[in-house]
Scaffold this active site. Structure first.
Site, PDB file in Angstrom:
ATOM      1  N   GLY A   1       0.709  -1.161   0.093  1.00  0.00           N
ATOM      2  CA  GLY A   1      -0.040  -0.169  -0.119  1.00  0.00           C
ATOM      3  C   GLY A   1       0.743   1.333  -0.182  1.00  0.00           C
ATOM      4  O   GLY A   1       0.257   2.418  -0.330  1.00  0.00           O
ATOM      5  N   LEU A   2       2.147   1.201   0.334  1.00  0.00           N
ATOM      6  CA  LEU A   2       2.828   2.354  -0.050  1.00  0.00           C
ATOM      7  C   LEU A   2       3.385   2.766  -1.198  1.00  0.00           C
ATOM      8  O   LEU A   2       4.440   3.463  -1.141  1.00  0.00           O
ATOM      9  CB  LEU A   2       3.970   2.284   1.314  1.00  0.00           C
ATOM     10  CG  LEU A   2       3.207   2.168   2.670  1.00  0.00           C
ATOM     11  CD1 LEU A   2       4.528   2.097   3.809  1.00  0.00           C
ATOM     12  CD2 LEU A   2       2.363   3.386   3.022  1.00  0.00           C
TER      13      LEU A   2
ATOM     14  N   GLN B   1       3.034   3.726  -5.265  1.00  0.00           N
ATOM     15  CA  GLN B   1       2.330   4.757  -6.024  1.00  0.00           C
ATOM     16  C   GLN B   1       0.951   5.024  -6.205  1.00  0.00           C
ATOM     17  O   GLN B   1       0.281   5.933  -5.828  1.00  0.00           O
ATOM     18  CB  GLN B   1       2.634   4.778  -7.834  1.00  0.00           C
ATOM     19  CG  GLN B   1       2.346   5.938  -8.484  1.00  0.00           C
ATOM     20  CD  GLN B   1       2.330   5.897  -9.986  1.00  0.00           C
ATOM     21  OE1 GLN B   1       2.535   4.842 -10.468  1.00  0.00           O
ATOM     22  NE2 GLN B   1       2.046   6.875 -10.726  1.00  0.00           N
TER      23      GLN B   1
ATOM     24  N   TYR C   1       8.018  -9.399 -15.306  1.00  0.00           N
ATOM     25  CA  TYR C   1       6.669  -8.597 -14.671  1.00  0.00           C
ATOM     26  C   TYR C   1       5.547  -9.057 -15.424  1.00  0.00           C
ATOM     27  O   TYR C   1       4.757  -9.406 -14.940  1.00  0.00           O
ATOM     28  CB  TYR C   1       7.167  -7.050 -14.727  1.00  0.00           C
ATOM     29  CG  TYR C   1       5.893  -6.380 -14.369  1.00  0.00           C
ATOM     30  CD1 TYR C   1       5.491  -6.181 -13.087  1.00  0.00           C
ATOM     31  CD2 TYR C   1       5.341  -5.459 -15.294  1.00  0.00           C
ATOM     32  CE1 TYR C   1       4.481  -5.348 -12.719  1.00  0.00           C
ATOM     33  CE2 TYR C   1       4.328  -4.752 -14.987  1.00  0.00           C
ATOM     34  CZ  TYR C   1       3.795  -4.406 -13.848  1.00  0.00           C
ATOM     35  OH  TYR C   1       2.814  -3.841 -13.307  1.00  0.00           O
TER      36      TYR C   1
ATOM     37  N   LYS D   1       2.369 -11.317 -14.356  1.00  0.00           N
ATOM     38  CA  LYS D   1       0.839 -10.827 -14.468  1.00  0.00           C
ATOM     39  C   LYS D   1       0.072 -11.639 -15.269  1.00  0.00           C
ATOM     40  O   LYS D   1      -1.172 -11.819 -15.007  1.00  0.00           O
ATOM     41  CB  LYS D   1       1.088  -9.558 -14.899  1.00  0.00           C
ATOM     42  CG  LYS D   1       1.639  -8.482 -14.053  1.00  0.00           C
ATOM     43  CD  LYS D   1       0.782  -8.198 -12.698  1.00  0.00           C
ATOM     44  CE  LYS D   1       1.260  -6.999 -11.736  1.00  0.00           C
ATOM     45  NZ  LYS D   1       0.407  -6.695 -10.757  1.00  0.00           N
TER      46      LYS D   1
HETATM   47  N1  LIG Z   1       1.498   1.997 -11.334  1.00  0.00           N
HETATM   48  C1  LIG Z   1       1.351   1.782 -12.546  1.00  0.00           C
HETATM   49  O1  LIG Z   1       1.594   2.556 -13.560  1.00  0.00           O
HETATM   50  C2  LIG Z   1       0.755   0.283 -12.809  1.00  0.00           C
HETATM   51  C3  LIG Z   1       0.201   0.015 -13.881  1.00  0.00           C
HETATM   52  C4  LIG Z   1      -0.065  -1.239 -14.017  1.00  0.00           C
HETATM   53  C5  LIG Z   1      -0.441  -1.854 -12.853  1.00  0.00           C
HETATM   54  N2  LIG Z   1       0.090  -1.597 -11.755  1.00  0.00           N
HETATM   55  C6  LIG Z   1      -0.145  -2.445 -10.692  1.00  0.00           C
HETATM   56  O2  LIG Z   1      -0.561  -1.930  -9.484  1.00  0.00           O
HETATM   57  C7  LIG Z   1      -0.074  -2.301  -8.380  1.00  0.00           C
HETATM   58  C8  LIG Z   1       0.326  -1.253  -7.432  1.00  0.00           C
HETATM   59  O3  LIG Z   1       1.341  -0.341  -8.345  1.00  0.00           O
HETATM   60  P1  LIG Z   1       2.277   0.633  -7.567  1.00  0.00           P
HETATM   61  O4  LIG Z   1       2.696   1.390  -8.735  1.00  0.00           O
HETATM   62  O5  LIG Z   1       1.656   1.117  -6.579  1.00  0.00           O
HETATM   63  O6  LIG Z   1       3.466  -0.189  -7.247  1.00  0.00           O
HETATM   64  P2  LIG Z   1       4.721   0.359  -6.613  1.00  0.00           P
HETATM   65  O7  LIG Z   1       6.098  -0.388  -7.126  1.00  0.00           O
HETATM   66  O8  LIG Z   1       4.994   1.811  -6.374  1.00  0.00           O
HETATM   67  O9  LIG Z   1       4.373  -0.236  -4.870  1.00  0.00           O
HETATM   68  C9  LIG Z   1       4.709  -1.798  -4.881  1.00  0.00           C
HETATM   69  C10 LIG Z   1       4.733  -2.000  -3.159  1.00  0.00           C
HETATM   70  O10 LIG Z   1       4.745  -3.302  -3.035  1.00  0.00           O
HETATM   71  C11 LIG Z   1       5.682  -3.312  -1.898  1.00  0.00           C
HETATM   72  N3  LIG Z   1       6.306  -4.710  -1.779  1.00  0.00           N
HETATM   73  C12 LIG Z   1       7.072  -5.332  -2.335  1.00  0.00           C
HETATM   74  N4  LIG Z   1       7.575  -6.218  -1.912  1.00  0.00           N
HETATM   75  C13 LIG Z   1       6.651  -6.639  -0.731  1.00  0.00           C
HETATM   76  C14 LIG Z   1       6.433  -7.588  -0.110  1.00  0.00           C
HETATM   77  N5  LIG Z   1       7.348  -8.827   0.069  1.00  0.00           N
HETATM   78  N6  LIG Z   1       5.196  -7.632   0.875  1.00  0.00           N
HETATM   79  C15 LIG Z   1       4.445  -6.523   0.738  1.00  0.00           C
HETATM   80  N7  LIG Z   1       4.638  -5.535   0.111  1.00  0.00           N
HETATM   81  C16 LIG Z   1       5.845  -5.356  -0.822  1.00  0.00           C
HETATM   82  C17 LIG Z   1       6.815  -2.352  -2.064  1.00  0.00           C
HETATM   83  O11 LIG Z   1       7.171  -1.834  -0.917  1.00  0.00           O
HETATM   84  C18 LIG Z   1       5.900  -1.137  -2.594  1.00  0.00           C
HETATM   85  O12 LIG Z   1       5.342  -0.289  -1.457  1.00  0.00           O
HETATM   86  C19 LIG Z   1       0.856  -3.482  -8.803  1.00  0.00           C
HETATM   87  O13 LIG Z   1       0.357  -4.665  -8.818  1.00  0.00           O
HETATM   88  C20 LIG Z   1       1.331  -2.776 -10.356  1.00  0.00           C
HETATM   89  O14 LIG Z   1       1.921  -3.974 -10.884  1.00  0.00           O
HETATM   90  C21 LIG Z   1       0.490  -0.356 -11.654  1.00  0.00           C
HETATM   91  C1  LIG Z   2       2.582   0.070 -16.927  1.00  0.00           C
HETATM   92  C2  LIG Z   2       2.907  -0.551 -15.473  1.00  0.00           C
HETATM   93  O1  LIG Z   2       2.741  -1.872 -15.304  1.00  0.00           O
HETATM   94  C3  LIG Z   2       3.938   0.070 -14.770  1.00  0.00           C
HETATM   95  N1  LIG Z   2       3.641   1.358 -14.426  1.00  0.00           N
HETATM   96  C4  LIG Z   2       5.258  -0.170 -15.386  1.00  0.00           C
HETATM   97  O2  LIG Z   2       5.706   0.716 -16.253  1.00  0.00           O
HETATM   98  O3  LIG Z   2       5.814  -1.203 -15.104  1.00  0.00           O
END
Ligand SMILES: NC(=O)c1ccc[n+]([C@@H]2O[C@H](COP(=O)([O-])OP(=O)(O)OC[C@H]3O[C@@H](n4cnc5c(N)ncnc54)[C@H](O)[C@@H]3O)[C@@H](O)[C@H]2O)c1
Ligand SMILES: C[C@@H](O)[C@H](N)C(=O)O
Length: 431
Positions: free
Chosen positions: A121-122, A124, A253, A257
């Site tokens: 949860g911490l 983006q 990645y 997924k």
């Molecule tokens: N941000 C994007 O553009 C985007 C796009 C597509 C999908 N997603 C998906 O959305 C979700 C959230 O994305 P985000 O951008 O917040 O990711 P992020 O990388 O910013 O955050 C991921 C978090 O997971 C935590 N983490 C890592 N290992 C861990 C563990 N062992 N136990 C518990 N927590 C752990 C990290 O500390 C981090 O805070 C992800 O599954 C990502 O794949 C994000």
């Molecule tokens: C697209 C998305 O999954 C993420 N922001 C990445 O670039 O890996």
């Protein structure tokens, strides 16, 4: 971790599920209704001589009612909605939730709401989602978790707990002790970081996901796992990419997924797990930083534009990718979480908003900040990843099935991002 124990528990669940229809058939075959047919051949008897049979009938009816009540309670546990909310979400084709999440009916008490755990949860997205869900379900009904220490404002704004998704026992304890009913699984290692640490990405994105799915199945949770444009690869159709097509990603990645999508859908069909999944585009946010992905440039450029007026982009200027403003992404997440199960024809949906290249984004920002200078220093790893990803997602199924509609296109995105970052800077300077 206890893979053996987990397997036995899941097998037991499967046996219970598979066993229940035959159990009810056995109960029915002993039912007085069936016996009544043979009793029609009996000679007439007076009312007093029917008393034991009537008693048995009554007892059987009571048992049946108890069974029905138990199953209703179980059902309510897996789809925790109060009456008014059920009305709202059953008309979700027409009902739009505002990004503030303020439409929730005041007649619902805290106990009527789902109890939500957000893993990872911490990053983006997690803090923004917690804000939205807390406005809707109450502050104490949404628990943020991560392996990092939260900033003070996050710590003070609602329940936070340490949770490492690789620690199965600890995760189960959190779910049980907090009576969790919905799980939003955000922990992940993103695309660029994943390529530089494949072992970590495998562990977090695959082993971690297995823990989440097993615990969610064991405790009858609704579980949301985001997927991504990264779940497609160079051989997928690109413009637009449909929900169902070839998926041969070339990153760990992306592979993890696709695995998550397939495992979630398998658990849904095999064990009845209430699995829900959206394929997010690259997400753009002003007050949270991206965590090591390929689309990060599209967040960083805004901060650079406001702070220094110069930006070095690590993707080629003509790299067109699907993107979305964070408010749209989080609202979509809440909407699919609340969608009545029978509207979900699929368990994994594409969602789309806008597509742009670094060049077209720069031009749009220059309409507000004409002095912005962008140079290019292409990172071959990120460029290769982006070259294999979709340019746009085809999302008509999400729009049809549960009323998905994005609100932000490129001009609104740029305006909103610059306003937020400017306001944030002014607030920071005032301190
Ligand atoms: N941000 C994007 O553009 C985007 C796009 C597509 C999908 N997603 C998906 O959305 C979700 C959230 O994305 P985000 O951008 O917040 O990711 P992020 O990388 O910013 O955050 C991921 C978090 O997971 C935590 N983490 C890592 N290992 C861990 C563990 N062992 N136990 C518990 N927590 C752990 C990290 O500390 C981090 O805070 C992800 O599954 C990502 O794949 C994000
Ligand atoms: C697209 C998305 O999954 C993420 N922001 C990445 O670039 O890996």
């Amino acid at each position: 971790m206890d893979p053996q124990g987990k397997l036995v528990r899941i097998q037991k669940l499967g046996m219970l599920e598979a066993g229940s229809p035959s159990l009810s058939r056995a109960v029915l075959s002993q039912s007085p209704g069936r016996r009544a047919s043979s009793s029609t051949t009996r000679p007439n008897v007076d009312a007093s001589s029917q008393t034991p049979a009537a008693f048995r009938t009554l007892r059987w009816c009571m048992m049946l009612v108890m069974q029905l009540l138990k199953s209703a309670v179980r059902h309510a546990g897996s789809r925790p909605q109060c009456g008014v909310e059920r009305l709202i979400s059953s008309s979700s084709h027409h009902h739009r939730i505002s990004a503030s999440g303020r439409t929730h009916p005041s007649s619902c008490t805290d106990a009527d709401h789902p109890k939500v755990l957000i893993t990872g949860g911490l990053g983006q997205l997690g803090v923004g989602l917690a804000k939205l869900l807390r406005r809707r379900f109450g502050k104490n009904n949404v628990i943020l978790s991560d392996i990092k220490k939260p900033p003070t404002d996050v710590y003070l704004n609602g329940p936070f707990i340490f949770s490492d998704i690789l620690d199965y026992k600890n995760l189960r304890e959190i779910v049980v002790n907090n009576n969790i009913s919905w799980l939003v699984h955000y922990s992940a290692v993103l695309s660029a970081v994943g390529e530089s640490n494949v072992a970590l990405a495998k562990e977090v994105n695959i082993t971690g996901l297995h823990n989440i799915l097993d615990i969610a199945t064991e405790h009858g949770l609704r579980v949301f796992v985001p997927s991504t444009i990264g779940a497609f690869g160079p051989s997928s159709p690109k413009d637009p990419t449909p929900d169902l097509c070839v998926q041969r990603p070339r990153t760990i990645y992306g592979v993890s997924k696709v695995h998550a999508e397939l495992m979630g859908e398998y658990y849904h069909h095999r064990y009845g797990l209430d699995f829900r999944c959206l394929r997010y585009p690259g997400i753009i946010s002003a007050d949270s930083q991206p965590g090591g992905g390929t689309t990060d440039y599209a967040v960083q450029i805004f901060h650079a534009a406001v702070k220094t007026g110069c930006f070095e982009c690590n993707l080629r200027s003509d790299t067109r990718l699907p993107m979305m403003y964070i408010d749209d992404c989080l609202r979509a997440t809440l909407e699919i979480l609340e969608a009545p199960a029978d509207t979900l024809i699929s368990r994994t949906y594409n969602i789309n908003a806008m597509s742009f290249t670094p060049h077209s984004l720069t031009q749009e920002i220059q309409k507000v900040l004409p002095d912005l200078k962008v140079t290019y220093n292409v990172d071959p790893v990120r460029q290769a990843i982006a070259d294999g990803w979709p340019m746009a997602l085809e999302d008509s199924a999400a729009r049809r099935d549960w009323g998905w509609k994005h609100e932000y296109d490129l001009p609104e995105l740029v305006q909103t991002m610059l306003t937020h970052i400017n306001t944030g800077n002014q607030v920071a300077q005032a301190y």
